[in-house]
Design a protein around this motif. Structure first.
Motif, PDB file in Angstrom:
ATOM      1  N   GLU A 177       0.854  -1.186   0.000  1.00  0.00           N
ATOM      2  CA  GLU A 177       0.000   0.000   0.000  1.00  0.00           C
ATOM      3  C   GLU A 177       0.888   1.233   0.000  1.00  0.00           C
ATOM      4  OE1 GLU A 177      -3.322   2.175   2.874  1.00  0.00           O
ATOM      5  OE2 GLU A 177      -2.682   0.096   3.252  1.00  0.00           O
ATOM      6  N   VAL A 178       0.559   2.197  -0.838  1.00  0.00           N
ATOM      7  CA  VAL A 178       1.418   3.360  -1.016  1.00  0.00           C
ATOM      8  C   VAL A 178       0.699   4.616  -0.541  1.00  0.00           C
ATOM      9  CG1 VAL A 178       2.819   4.688  -2.632  1.00  0.00           C
ATOM     10  CG2 VAL A 178       2.402   2.249  -3.055  1.00  0.00           C
ATOM     11  N   ARG A 179       1.392   5.380   0.290  1.00  0.00           N
ATOM     12  CA  ARG A 179       0.893   6.688   0.686  1.00  0.00           C
ATOM     13  C   ARG A 179       1.703   7.741  -0.048  1.00  0.00           C
ATOM     14  NH1 ARG A 179       0.225   6.116   7.300  1.00  0.00           N
ATOM     15  NH2 ARG A 179      -1.295   4.383   7.255  1.00  0.00           N
ATOM     16  N   GLY A 180       1.233   8.131  -1.209  1.00  0.00           N
ATOM     17  CA  GLY A 180       1.951   9.093  -2.034  1.00  0.00           C
ATOM     18  C   GLY A 180       1.798   8.742  -3.497  1.00  0.00           C
ATOM     19  N   THR A 181       2.168   9.677  -4.358  1.00  0.00           N
ATOM     20  CA  THR A 181       2.025   9.511  -5.803  1.00  0.00           C
ATOM     21  C   THR A 181       3.367   9.794  -6.486  1.00  0.00           C
ATOM     22  OG1 THR A 181       1.487  11.842  -6.194  1.00  0.00           O
ATOM     23  CG2 THR A 181      -0.347  10.348  -5.613  1.00  0.00           C
ATOM     24  N   TRP A 182       3.391   9.521  -7.794  1.00  0.00           N
ATOM     25  CA  TRP A 182       4.586   9.858  -8.560  1.00  0.00           C
ATOM     26  C   TRP A 182       4.841  11.358  -8.554  1.00  0.00           C
ATOM     27  CZ3 TRP A 182       8.317   6.748  -9.494  1.00  0.00           C
ATOM     28  CH2 TRP A 182       8.091   5.385  -9.731  1.00  0.00           C
ATOM     29  N   ASP A 183       3.788  12.147  -8.591  1.00  0.00           N
ATOM     30  CA  ASP A 183       3.969  13.600  -8.513  1.00  0.00           C
ATOM     31  C   ASP A 183       4.643  13.990  -7.203  1.00  0.00           C
ATOM     32  OD1 ASP A 183       2.877  14.065 -10.996  1.00  0.00           O
ATOM     33  OD2 ASP A 183       0.866  14.514 -10.243  1.00  0.00           O
ATOM     34  N   ASP A 184       4.272  13.320  -6.117  1.00  0.00           N
ATOM     35  CA  ASP A 184       4.904  13.592  -4.824  1.00  0.00           C
ATOM     36  C   ASP A 184       6.395  13.250  -4.866  1.00  0.00           C
ATOM     37  OD1 ASP A 184       2.450  14.347  -3.721  1.00  0.00           O
ATOM     38  OD2 ASP A 184       2.004  12.299  -3.057  1.00  0.00           O
ATOM     39  N   ALA A 185       6.721  12.115  -5.457  1.00  0.00           N
ATOM     40  CA  ALA A 185       8.118  11.689  -5.514  1.00  0.00           C
ATOM     41  C   ALA A 185       8.951  12.649  -6.354  1.00  0.00           C
ATOM     42  CB  ALA A 185       8.208  10.268  -6.081  1.00  0.00           C
ATOM     43  N   ARG A 207       8.945   4.667 -16.916  1.00  0.00           N
ATOM     44  CA  ARG A 207       8.799   3.246 -17.223  1.00  0.00           C
ATOM     45  C   ARG A 207       7.425   2.731 -16.831  1.00  0.00           C
ATOM     46  NH1 ARG A 207      13.503  -0.149 -17.032  1.00  0.00           N
ATOM     47  NH2 ARG A 207      12.178  -1.834 -16.343  1.00  0.00           N
ATOM     48  N   MET A 208       6.955   3.101 -15.656  1.00  0.00           N
ATOM     49  CA  MET A 208       5.650   2.629 -15.205  1.00  0.00           C
ATOM     50  C   MET A 208       4.523   3.220 -16.045  1.00  0.00           C
ATOM     51  SD  MET A 208       6.217   0.375 -12.888  1.00  0.00           S
ATOM     52  CE  MET A 208       7.645  -0.023 -13.929  1.00  0.00           C
ATOM     53  N   ALA A 209       4.694   4.457 -16.485  1.00  0.00           N
ATOM     54  CA  ALA A 209       3.678   5.064 -17.349  1.00  0.00           C
ATOM     55  C   ALA A 209       3.599   4.327 -18.686  1.00  0.00           C
ATOM     56  CB  ALA A 209       3.990   6.543 -17.566  1.00  0.00           C
ATOM     57  N   LEU A 210       4.740   4.058 -19.294  1.00  0.00           N
ATOM     58  CA  LEU A 210       4.752   3.365 -20.585  1.00  0.00           C
ATOM     59  C   LEU A 210       4.230   1.942 -20.449  1.00  0.00           C
ATOM     60  CD1 LEU A 210       8.178   4.530 -22.071  1.00  0.00           C
ATOM     61  CD2 LEU A 210       5.903   5.485 -22.442  1.00  0.00           C
ATOM     62  N   ARG A 211       4.443   1.357 -19.297  1.00  0.00           N
ATOM     63  CA  ARG A 211       3.978  -0.011 -19.051  1.00  0.00           C
ATOM     64  C   ARG A 211       2.456  -0.103 -19.184  1.00  0.00           C
ATOM     65  NH1 ARG A 211       2.788  -3.432 -14.501  1.00  0.00           N
ATOM     66  NH2 ARG A 211       3.735  -5.480 -14.733  1.00  0.00           N
ATOM     67  N   HIS A 212       1.769   0.984 -18.889  1.00  0.00           N
ATOM     68  CA  HIS A 212       0.310   0.990 -18.950  1.00  0.00           C
ATOM     69  C   HIS A 212      -0.213   1.953 -20.019  1.00  0.00           C
ATOM     70  CE1 HIS A 212       0.009  -1.553 -15.441  1.00  0.00           C
ATOM     71  NE2 HIS A 212       0.799  -0.750 -14.762  1.00  0.00           N
ATOM     72  N   GLU A 227      11.025   9.844 -21.766  1.00  0.00           N
ATOM     73  CA  GLU A 227       9.956   9.146 -22.467  1.00  0.00           C
ATOM     74  C   GLU A 227      10.352   8.873 -23.908  1.00  0.00           C
ATOM     75  OE1 GLU A 227       5.334   9.764 -22.181  1.00  0.00           O
ATOM     76  OE2 GLU A 227       6.146  11.169 -23.635  1.00  0.00           O
ATOM     77  N   CYS A 228      10.862   9.893 -24.570  1.00  0.00           N
ATOM     78  CA  CYS A 228      11.272   9.733 -25.969  1.00  0.00           C
ATOM     79  C   CYS A 228      12.410   8.726 -26.096  1.00  0.00           C
ATOM     80  CB  CYS A 228      11.699  11.083 -26.542  1.00  0.00           C
ATOM     81  SG  CYS A 228      10.384  12.302 -26.642  1.00  0.00           S
ATOM     82  N   CYS A 229      13.377   8.835 -25.184  1.00  0.00           N
ATOM     83  CA  CYS A 229      14.533   7.945 -25.239  1.00  0.00           C
ATOM     84  C   CYS A 229      14.131   6.491 -25.026  1.00  0.00           C
ATOM     85  CB  CYS A 229      15.542   8.371 -24.178  1.00  0.00           C
ATOM     86  SG  CYS A 229      16.998   7.316 -24.082  1.00  0.00           S
ATOM     87  N   LEU A 230      13.300   6.225 -24.013  1.00  0.00           N
ATOM     88  CA  LEU A 230      12.912   4.844 -23.714  1.00  0.00           C
ATOM     89  C   LEU A 230      12.055   4.259 -24.820  1.00  0.00           C
ATOM     90  CD1 LEU A 230      12.157   5.046 -19.883  1.00  0.00           C
ATOM     91  CD2 LEU A 230      14.222   4.284 -21.032  1.00  0.00           C
ATOM     92  N   LEU A 231      11.181   5.066 -25.404  1.00  0.00           N
ATOM     93  CA  LEU A 231      10.372   4.583 -26.521  1.00  0.00           C
ATOM     94  C   LEU A 231      11.257   4.197 -27.698  1.00  0.00           C
ATOM     95  CD1 LEU A 231       7.371   7.075 -26.388  1.00  0.00           C
ATOM     96  CD2 LEU A 231       7.234   4.595 -26.185  1.00  0.00           C
ATOM     97  N   GLN A 232      12.222   5.031 -28.001  1.00  0.00           N
ATOM     98  CA  GLN A 232      13.102   4.745 -29.126  1.00  0.00           C
ATOM     99  C   GLN A 232      13.926   3.476 -28.876  1.00  0.00           C
ATOM    100  OE1 GLN A 232      16.474   4.704 -29.908  1.00  0.00           O
ATOM    101  NE2 GLN A 232      16.188   4.657 -32.123  1.00  0.00           N
TER     102      GLN A 232
END
Length: 280
Positions: A177-185, A207-212, A227-232
């Motif tokens: 269970e996580v208390r917090g978001t990616w924006d928080d991190a 990575r987690m965003a691209l995963r979904h 994002e661009c680099c990982l997609l490429q």
């Protein structure tokens, strides 16, 4: 003085001071302060983008700490080396050293600290070993280590990495269970002076965003670059160009760690320079 000059951006002066200290302590046989000088100088090499020399200095410091029979010092230095190895995609070596750090911490520290477990969990994430990472997170939650408490920058960074690990595990195996978001991190790591720390958090968020099949909205410039680099890297130029043009793309809900090994912050930056020149 050399360490403070690094933070002041006076790198040439810092290098000169470190050379003087290392020469003096070597001549005097002062092993403790020689160890400290090598340890502090790795910060200079990090700011100069020379991870190889930084790693060499830390290895020398670890060797000296072992000679001194100083497990706390060895543990602190080894954790720094493990991070450099992680960022350099040398996860076998990082795993071995991270395990030793965790063992030293449990055996010799009067009260448990989280940092060794957090470093080791990050190595396991990079290797796709989520169950092992989850066990370390559970250990941290159970023991409530003292180094996560307080308002210092060190405590903030450690709590942020712990949040990052939990966010990844929640998406990959639903382990915690996580208390917090990616924006928080991302917001918490923004003030970190170590660019590698920020890139690692942004890397996993992307990575987690691209995963979904998600796009990351907002965030610092590095977010779009990653994002661009990982997609490429994973899917070729078509997906990269779709990202550059803000067009939709589909990558599929699969675990990308085999296609996208954690090359480390330094390697990601190099890839960005090669493949996303228009953003730099």
């Amino acid at each position: 003085l050399g360490f403070q000059l690094c933070y002041a951006g006076r790198l040439d002066e810092a290098e000169t001071r470190f050379e003087e200290v290392i020469a003096l302590t070597t001549a005097a046989g002062d092993v403790l302060h020689l160890c400290a000088a090598y340890s502090n100088r790795h910060r200079l090499w990090g700011l100069r983008g020379d991870s190889r020399r930084g790693e060499k200095d830390l290895h020398l410091a670890v060797t000296l700490a072992r000679e001194l029979g100083h497990p706390r010092l060895e543990r602190d230095l080894s954790a720094n080396v493990a991070e450099l190895l992680l960022w350099g995609a040398r996860t076998d070596e990082a795993l071995e050293l991270g395990r030793r750090c965790f063992l030293l911490s449990k055996r010799f520290l009067d009260r448990p600290e989280a940092w060794d477990a957090i470093v080791l969990a990050r190595v396991h994430l990079a290797r796709g070993e989520d169950v092992e990472a989850a066990r370390l997170v559970a250990w941290v939650d159970e023991n409530q280590p003292v180094d996560l408490v307080g308002t210092s920058e060190v405590a903030l960074i450690r709590r942020t990495f712990l949040l990052m690990i939990k966010l990844v595990l929640a998406e990959t195996i639903g382990a915690t269970e996580v208390r917090g978001t990616w924006d928080d991190a991302v917001a918490a790591i923004e003030s970190d002076t170590d660019h590698n720390d920020r890139l690692e958090v942004l890397y996993w968020r992307t990575r987690m965003a691209l995963r979904h099949d998600r796009r990351v909205v907002g965030g610092p410039p590095e977010q779009r670059q990653l994002e661009c680099c990982l997609l490429q890297l994973a899917f070729g130029a078509d997906h990269e160009q779709a990202a550059l043009r803000d067009q939709p793309f589909v990558v599929g809900d699969v675990d990308r760690r085999q296609e996208l090994p954690l090359d480390g912050a330094t390697q990601v930056v190099d890839a960005l320079r090669r493949q996303c020149q228009q953003f730099l």
